[in-house]
Design a protein around this motif. Structure first.
Motif, PDB file in Angstrom:
ATOM      1  N   ALA A  77       0.827  -1.204   0.000  1.00  0.00           N
ATOM      2  CA  ALA A  77       0.000   0.000   0.000  1.00  0.00           C
ATOM      3  C   ALA A  77       0.866   1.261   0.000  1.00  0.00           C
ATOM      4  CB  ALA A  77      -0.932  -0.013   1.213  1.00  0.00           C
ATOM      5  N   LEU A  78       1.967   1.244   0.741  1.00  0.00           N
ATOM      6  CA  LEU A  78       2.892   2.379   0.731  1.00  0.00           C
ATOM      7  C   LEU A  78       3.482   2.585  -0.666  1.00  0.00           C
ATOM      8  CD1 LEU A  78       4.798   1.829   4.106  1.00  0.00           C
ATOM      9  CD2 LEU A  78       3.315   3.777   3.546  1.00  0.00           C
ATOM     10  N   THR A  79       3.773   1.490  -1.346  1.00  0.00           N
ATOM     11  CA  THR A  79       4.313   1.592  -2.702  1.00  0.00           C
ATOM     12  C   THR A  79       3.314   2.252  -3.633  1.00  0.00           C
ATOM     13  OG1 THR A  79       5.656  -0.396  -2.332  1.00  0.00           O
ATOM     14  CG2 THR A  79       5.299   0.285  -4.617  1.00  0.00           C
ATOM     15  N   ARG A  80       2.035   1.905  -3.489  1.00  0.00           N
ATOM     16  CA  ARG A  80       0.994   2.538  -4.310  1.00  0.00           C
ATOM     17  C   ARG A  80       0.905   4.027  -4.001  1.00  0.00           C
ATOM     18  NH1 ARG A  80      -4.002   0.032  -2.625  1.00  0.00           N
ATOM     19  NH2 ARG A  80      -4.986   1.247  -4.281  1.00  0.00           N
ATOM     20  N   LEU A  81       1.004   4.388  -2.729  1.00  0.00           N
ATOM     21  CA  LEU A  81       0.987   5.798  -2.365  1.00  0.00           C
ATOM     22  C   LEU A  81       2.199   6.530  -2.944  1.00  0.00           C
ATOM     23  CD1 LEU A  81      -0.181   5.702   1.372  1.00  0.00           C
ATOM     24  CD2 LEU A  81      -1.307   6.921  -0.503  1.00  0.00           C
ATOM     25  N   ALA A  82       3.358   5.887  -2.864  1.00  0.00           N
ATOM     26  CA  ALA A  82       4.573   6.510  -3.404  1.00  0.00           C
ATOM     27  C   ALA A  82       4.452   6.741  -4.903  1.00  0.00           C
ATOM     28  CB  ALA A  82       5.786   5.635  -3.089  1.00  0.00           C
ATOM     29  N   GLU A  83       3.840   5.805  -5.605  1.00  0.00           N
ATOM     30  CA  GLU A  83       3.658   5.959  -7.048  1.00  0.00           C
ATOM     31  C   GLU A  83       2.769   7.157  -7.374  1.00  0.00           C
ATOM     32  OE1 GLU A  83       2.103   2.178  -8.103  1.00  0.00           O
ATOM     33  OE2 GLU A  83       4.068   1.186  -8.157  1.00  0.00           O
ATOM     34  N   HIS A  84       1.940   7.560  -6.412  1.00  0.00           N
ATOM     35  CA  HIS A  84       1.078   8.731  -6.602  1.00  0.00           C
ATOM     36  C   HIS A  84       1.669   9.976  -5.954  1.00  0.00           C
ATOM     37  CE1 HIS A  84      -1.777   5.649  -7.837  1.00  0.00           C
ATOM     38  NE2 HIS A  84      -2.552   6.600  -8.307  1.00  0.00           N
ATOM     39  N   GLY A  85       2.945   9.924  -5.554  1.00  0.00           N
ATOM     40  CA  GLY A  85       3.628  11.132  -5.107  1.00  0.00           C
ATOM     41  C   GLY A  85       3.535  11.442  -3.642  1.00  0.00           C
ATOM     42  N   ASN A  86       3.237  10.456  -2.781  1.00  0.00           N
ATOM     43  CA  ASN A  86       3.174  10.719  -1.346  1.00  0.00           C
ATOM     44  C   ASN A  86       4.595  10.721  -0.784  1.00  0.00           C
ATOM     45  OD1 ASN A  86       3.066   9.782   1.599  1.00  0.00           O
ATOM     46  ND2 ASN A  86       0.959  10.410   1.188  1.00  0.00           N
ATOM     47  N   ALA A  87       5.060  11.874  -0.314  1.00  0.00           N
ATOM     48  CA  ALA A  87       6.455  12.026   0.109  1.00  0.00           C
ATOM     49  C   ALA A  87       6.787  11.177   1.329  1.00  0.00           C
ATOM     50  CB  ALA A  87       6.749  13.501   0.403  1.00  0.00           C
ATOM     51  N   PHE A  88       5.855  11.036   2.252  1.00  0.00           N
ATOM     52  CA  PHE A  88       6.138  10.243   3.447  1.00  0.00           C
ATOM     53  C   PHE A  88       6.308   8.775   3.084  1.00  0.00           C
ATOM     54  CE2 PHE A  88       4.618   7.818   7.206  1.00  0.00           C
ATOM     55  CZ  PHE A  88       5.640   8.170   8.070  1.00  0.00           C
ATOM     56  N   ALA A  89       5.445   8.255   2.210  1.00  0.00           N
ATOM     57  CA  ALA A  89       5.586   6.872   1.772  1.00  0.00           C
ATOM     58  C   ALA A  89       6.916   6.670   1.051  1.00  0.00           C
ATOM     59  CB  ALA A  89       4.418   6.489   0.850  1.00  0.00           C
ATOM     60  N   GLU A  90       7.322   7.642   0.236  1.00  0.00           N
ATOM     61  CA  GLU A  90       8.605   7.557  -0.458  1.00  0.00           C
ATOM     62  C   GLU A  90       9.762   7.533   0.535  1.00  0.00           C
ATOM     63  OE1 GLU A  90       7.722   9.731  -4.708  1.00  0.00           O
ATOM     64  OE2 GLU A  90       7.995  10.979  -2.927  1.00  0.00           O
ATOM     65  N   TYR A  91       9.672   8.348   1.574  1.00  0.00           N
ATOM     66  CA  TYR A  91      10.731   8.377   2.587  1.00  0.00           C
ATOM     67  C   TYR A  91      10.845   7.032   3.295  1.00  0.00           C
ATOM     68  CZ  TYR A  91      12.850   9.386   7.134  1.00  0.00           C
ATOM     69  OH  TYR A  91      13.611   9.347   8.267  1.00  0.00           O
ATOM     70  N   VAL A  92       9.719   6.447   3.673  1.00  0.00           N
ATOM     71  CA  VAL A  92       9.746   5.159   4.363  1.00  0.00           C
ATOM     72  C   VAL A  92      10.320   4.075   3.453  1.00  0.00           C
ATOM     73  CG1 VAL A  92       8.321   3.354   5.415  1.00  0.00           C
ATOM     74  CG2 VAL A  92       7.854   5.768   5.911  1.00  0.00           C
ATOM     75  N   LEU A  93       9.864   4.010   2.213  1.00  0.00           N
ATOM     76  CA  LEU A  93      10.366   2.989   1.298  1.00  0.00           C
ATOM     77  C   LEU A  93      11.844   3.193   0.988  1.00  0.00           C
ATOM     78  CD1 LEU A  93       7.318   2.828  -1.133  1.00  0.00           C
ATOM     79  CD2 LEU A  93       8.053   1.017   0.432  1.00  0.00           C
ATOM     80  N   GLY A  94      12.241   4.449   0.779  1.00  0.00           N
ATOM     81  CA  GLY A  94      13.652   4.723   0.537  1.00  0.00           C
ATOM     82  C   GLY A  94      14.513   4.307   1.702  1.00  0.00           C
ATOM     83  N   SER A  95      14.020   4.508   2.922  1.00  0.00           N
ATOM     84  CA  SER A  95      14.759   4.101   4.117  1.00  0.00           C
ATOM     85  C   SER A  95      14.880   2.579   4.190  1.00  0.00           C
ATOM     86  CB  SER A  95      14.057   4.637   5.367  1.00  0.00           C
ATOM     87  OG  SER A  95      14.017   6.059   5.356  1.00  0.00           O
ATOM     88  N   LEU A  96      13.824   1.868   3.806  1.00  0.00           N
ATOM     89  CA  LEU A  96      13.869   0.410   3.817  1.00  0.00           C
ATOM     90  C   LEU A  96      14.883  -0.124   2.799  1.00  0.00           C
ATOM     91  CD1 LEU A  96      10.061  -0.372   4.124  1.00  0.00           C
ATOM     92  CD2 LEU A  96      11.808  -0.963   5.792  1.00  0.00           C
ATOM     93  N   TYR A  97      14.854   0.418   1.591  1.00  0.00           N
ATOM     94  CA  TYR A  97      15.794  -0.040   0.571  1.00  0.00           C
ATOM     95  C   TYR A  97      17.218   0.427   0.861  1.00  0.00           C
ATOM     96  CZ  TYR A  97      12.076  -1.720  -2.507  1.00  0.00           C
ATOM     97  OH  TYR A  97      11.014  -2.422  -3.047  1.00  0.00           O
ATOM     98  N   MET A  98      17.367   1.504   1.603  1.00  0.00           N
ATOM     99  CA  MET A  98      18.695   2.033   1.924  1.00  0.00           C
ATOM    100  C   MET A  98      19.505   1.059   2.766  1.00  0.00           C
ATOM    101  SD  MET A  98      19.480   5.586   3.955  1.00  0.00           S
ATOM    102  CE  MET A  98      21.139   6.037   4.501  1.00  0.00           C
ATOM    103  N   TRP A  99      18.828   0.361   3.684  1.00  0.00           N
ATOM    104  CA  TRP A  99      19.536  -0.525   4.611  1.00  0.00           C
ATOM    105  C   TRP A  99      19.336  -1.999   4.293  1.00  0.00           C
ATOM    106  CZ3 TRP A  99      23.178   1.895   6.813  1.00  0.00           C
ATOM    107  CH2 TRP A  99      23.029   3.220   7.235  1.00  0.00           C
ATOM    108  N   GLY A 100      18.225  -2.360   3.671  1.00  0.00           N
ATOM    109  CA  GLY A 100      18.000  -3.757   3.335  1.00  0.00           C
ATOM    110  C   GLY A 100      18.127  -4.659   4.546  1.00  0.00           C
ATOM    111  N   PRO A 101      18.884  -5.769   4.443  1.00  0.00           N
ATOM    112  CA  PRO A 101      18.976  -6.726   5.553  1.00  0.00           C
ATOM    113  C   PRO A 101      19.736  -6.220   6.766  1.00  0.00           C
ATOM    114  CG  PRO A 101      20.435  -7.345   3.752  1.00  0.00           C
ATOM    115  CD  PRO A 101      19.579  -6.221   3.241  1.00  0.00           C
TER     116      PRO A 101
END
Length: 320
Positions: A80-104
């Motif tokens: 759901a956050l990914t769908r929000l990010a695709e529509h330009g939600n900055a907070f969702a983008e920040y959370v997803l970017g943080s997740l991919y930044m650190w991974g495992p």
């Protein structure tokens, strides 16, 4: 930079708190405790506009980040956050970017490390006015040996800090340490072009960043405002020198808390921690003594975004 630029729906303003429409029974203790699962009504099936209107993305973020929730719920929240990010939600983008930044490297991670996606999500969030993302992007560029890009975003962040707090003469907290580390790695040629590059970012993206900063959360009823009541401002470090290794002099951490009407923290998660994941151990003391105001007239769960800095053996929470 590999980001795809677009028009955002919402930007995250520093110190914001939001409310999700989920009732929660009172818990018997004031410390962070296990709690019944906080379920959104089928978050993956809800429309983007519905999630944006009621700020469900904050609860989605907590569901995605907190290991207290079952894996299927966390994966649905990430979707759901990914769908929000695709529509330009900055907070969702920040959370997803943080997740991919650190991974495992992140405990209980569900997403892999992905430098391209981390850069894309964080950069999109940054130009939509999310200053947390701007700081994370600067650190990410530094970790990937791109000191010029790191310095550009760090100096851009310093510029907007000054715009938001003109009485504050210099940057405080983790940012000066980040700038110093980037400065050490710049070549003479890079130093010569830094000012023009920062000005280029401000000219190209400044209107979009400022538009994001101007977007405010809808006014909450006075009964539902979440205000930190402890610790106040700064608290001293309780660790003995040398107890923890690999802990830098300065660190930054952004938390999300779920607070019940009694002011008790019933769930919490780290959104991002800089410069590396080890420093979360250094921050546990301040997190453990965090308290928020009671709101007996509010029957909803309150979601609070809390940034925290650690520098010179003190914790600072001056952004909230």
């Amino acid at each position: 930079m590999r980001a795809r630029w677009g028009v955002g729906l919402l930007g995250l303003l520093l110190g914001a708190a939001c409310v999700a429409q989920t009732a929660l029974p009172a818990q018997p203790t004031s410390a962070p405790v296990s709690t019944p699962r906080m379920l959104l009504p089928k978050p993956a099936a809800r429309s983007v506009s519905a999630m944006a209107q009621d700020h469900a993305y904050a609860l989605l973020a907590l569901t995605a980040l907190s290991a207290k929730h079952p894996k299927p719920e966390r994966l649905a929240a990430i979707g759901a956050l990914t769908r929000l990010a695709e529509h330009g939600n900055a907070f969702a983008e920040y959370v997803l970017g943080s997740l991919y930044m650190w991974g495992p490297q992140r405990p209980h991670a569900l997403l892999p490390y992905n430098a391209a996606l981390a850069n894309e999500y964080l950069a999109n969030a940054a130009i939509r006015g999310n200053l947390f993302a701007m700081q994370a992007l600067a650190q990410f560029e530094l970790l990937n040996h791109h000191p010029l890009q790191a310095m550009i975003w760090a100096q851009t962040l310093a510029y907007y800090h000054h715009r938001l707090r003109p009485a504050q003469k210099r940057a405080v907290g983790y940012l000066p340490e980040l700038i110093a580390h980037a400065q050490e790695q710049l070549t003479t040629a890079q130093e010569a072009k830094l000012l023009s590059d920062v000005n280029g970012v401000l000219v190209r993206y400044g209107p979009r960043i400022e538009a994001g900063l101007r977007r405010r959360w809808p006014a909450l009823p006075a009964d539902c405002l979440a205000r930190r009541i402890a610790p106040q401002g700064t608290v001293p470090d309780f660790f003995r020198p040398g107890r923890w290794k690999h802990v830098p002099r300065a660190a930054s951490l952004v938390m999300i808390y779920a607070v019940d009407p009694a002011g008790r923290i019933v769930d919490h998660a780290i959104i991002n921690v800089l410069p590396n994941w080890h420093v979360r151990y250094q921050m546990r003391y301040a997190l453990a003594i965090m308290r928020f105001n009671p709101a007996p007239g509010c029957h909803d769960l309150r979601l609070v975004i809390q940034p925290m800095h650690y520098i010179d053996h003190r914790y600072s929470m001056h952004w909230h």
